[in-house]
Design an enzyme around this catalytic site. Structure first.
Site, mmCIF file in Angstrom:
data_model
loop_
_atom_site.group_PDB
_atom_site.id
_atom_site.type_symbol
_atom_site.label_atom_id
_atom_site.label_comp_id
_atom_site.label_asym_id
_atom_site.label_seq_id
_atom_site.Cartn_x
_atom_site.Cartn_y
_atom_site.Cartn_z
ATOM 1 N N ARG A 31 0.779 -5.446 7.764
ATOM 2 C CA ARG A 31 -0.404 -5.859 7.011
ATOM 3 C C ARG A 31 -0.082 -6.928 5.978
ATOM 4 N NH1 ARG A 31 -3.876 -1.495 3.488
ATOM 5 N NH2 ARG A 31 -1.796 -1.106 2.654
ATOM 6 N N ALA A 93 -8.548 -4.856 2.818
ATOM 7 C CA ALA A 93 -7.673 -4.524 3.941
ATOM 8 C C ALA A 93 -7.695 -3.006 4.050
ATOM 9 C CB ALA A 93 -6.253 -5.041 3.707
ATOM 10 N N SER A 94 -8.226 -2.497 5.128
ATOM 11 C CA SER A 94 -8.433 -1.052 5.262
ATOM 12 C C SER A 94 -7.109 -0.299 5.297
ATOM 13 C CB SER A 94 -9.226 -0.755 6.538
ATOM 14 O OG SER A 94 -10.506 -1.335 6.490
ATOM 15 N N ALA A 95 -7.192 1.001 5.021
ATOM 16 C CA ALA A 95 -6.011 1.853 5.070
ATOM 17 C C ALA A 95 -5.446 1.869 6.484
ATOM 18 C CB ALA A 95 -6.377 3.268 4.634
#
Length: 381
Positions: A31, A93-95
């Site tokens: 990420r 930014a999603s988990a």
């Protein structure tokens, strides 16, 4: 790739969120490669938000980038400046565990074409492109600056062939339809016809779906019917996503509901239900169920005061009905006030009673069907 990221990927595999097909893709695209120098780490357990600046503390930045936490990357639709917390988180930014689980539920196969609604940082689109080929991925982002940053990140990763569109994701993107899969990375409570119309019969749409009741949502994997006129499937996991911008959950203004007249005319009663068993659990499926069964209603939880916690229910229709429950966990009964054409707390009690009679079904037994008549919730026996 850091050891922290590799270790997290291994844990996600062990937990069943990350499948064997996705593991090498996930490991190969950390990420961190899609994040800005400044973001805000959201600690889900506490609700706290912490600014993390790469220029000031690169080690802390990398640690947060490779964590399981969701990261806010924009506030207030880009109007916010500085390291402080803004009013409304508008991009993120999603988990990683949530990203992995949604990709798992999408059940993609080689060569399939995917539409993503909500590009964000571009990381999710990159994962799809690495697995399926960049030419097979289309992603739509409403925010011009967010779309541009994502496009740049994808190009740096050698995935510039992904089609990044700046537009309204609620309309899908008919120019490249039909799609085999559609994945939505923003929360919605109204499901547009465009999505199932642009997905092939038998295709799958994964979306975080909820109600106006509370911010609690659940991902649902819908399969498009063979006639292309509906989509249906079961709920998977409880989540909380940033809402599609046109469907953000507005908090009602107290003065718009509780007037002198309505306060004087409100009916008083009592309830034996507790806050904990109804709407107090942020990660409890009862919140989702009640929202499904008590439509056009939103909940506002006040801070505790003098041994009680006021909880307001407000109709978001034009009738301005409201209810207030003064929860006292140290007593057998809590006081209820209700006003308007709807008796909102009575509706909650009836919905809770139905859910209890059904055996308190969890997400695996609850399903959703969407068609031209709206949405329909059902329970598997």
């Amino acid at each position: 790739m850091s050891g922290q990221w590799r270790g997290m990927a291994a844990r996600l595999v062990a937990d069943g969120a990350l499948t064997a097909e996705w593991e090498p893709v996930f490991e190969g695209l950390p990420r961190a490669g899609f994040l800005p120098d400044l973001f805000w780490q959201h600690h889900v357990a506490t609700g706290e938000v912490e600014a993390v600046d790469r220029m000031r503390d690169p080690r802390r930045w990398r640690e947060a980038a490779d964590s399981v936490h969701p990261l806010v990357t924009q506030w207030d639709d880009g109007e916010h400046e500085g390291p402080g917390r803004g009013r409304v988180a508008s991009s993120s930014a999603s988990a990683p565990p949530v990203v992995a689980a949604m990709l798992r539920d999408l059940t993609v196969r080689s060569g399939q074409r995917v539409l993503e609604i909500g590009t964000g940082t571009g990381w999710n689109a990159a994962l799809l492109a690495s697995r399926l080929g960049a030419e097979n991925v289309t992603t739509v982002e409403v925010d011009t600056s967010v779309a541009a940053a994502a496009r740049g990140a994808l190009e740096r990763q050698g995935l510039g062939a992904v089609t990044v569109v700046c537009g309204d994701g609620f309309q899908g993107y008919p120019a490249r339809a039909p799609y085999d899969r559609i994945i939505v990375t923003c929360g919605v409570h109204t499901f547009p016809r465009a999505w199932w119309e642009q997905c092939r019969p038998g295709g799958v749409i994964v979306v975080p779906w909820g109600t106006r009741f509370t911010p609690t949502e659940a991902t649902v994997a819908l399969t498009v019917a063979e006639d292309g006129r509906s989509a249906s499937g079961t709920f998977k996991d409880l989540v909380q996503f940033m809402s599609l911008r046109a469907q953000r959950r507005a908090v009602p203004e107290y003065a718009d509901y509780v007037t002198t007249e309505s306060r004087d005319e409100a009916e008083r009663s009592a309830t034996t239900l507790t806050l904990a068993e109804t709407i107090g659990g942020e990660w409890d499926s009862s919140r989702l169920v009640l929202g499904l069964l008590v439509p056009d209603c939103t909940v506002v939880l006040d801070e505790p005061q003098e041994g009680q916690r006021p909880v307001w229910l407000c109709s978001v229709a034009d009738d301005r009905s409201w209810a207030c429950v003064l929860f006292r966990e140290d007593r057998q009964h809590s006081t209820v006030y209700q006003y308007g054409d709807r008796r909102l707390w009575d509706e909650v009690e009836a919905a809770y009673g139905w859910w209890r009679e059904q055996g308190r079904p969890g997400l695996g037994r609850l399903g959703l069907t969407v068609d031209d008549d709206g949405h329909h919730v059902w329970v598997e026996k």
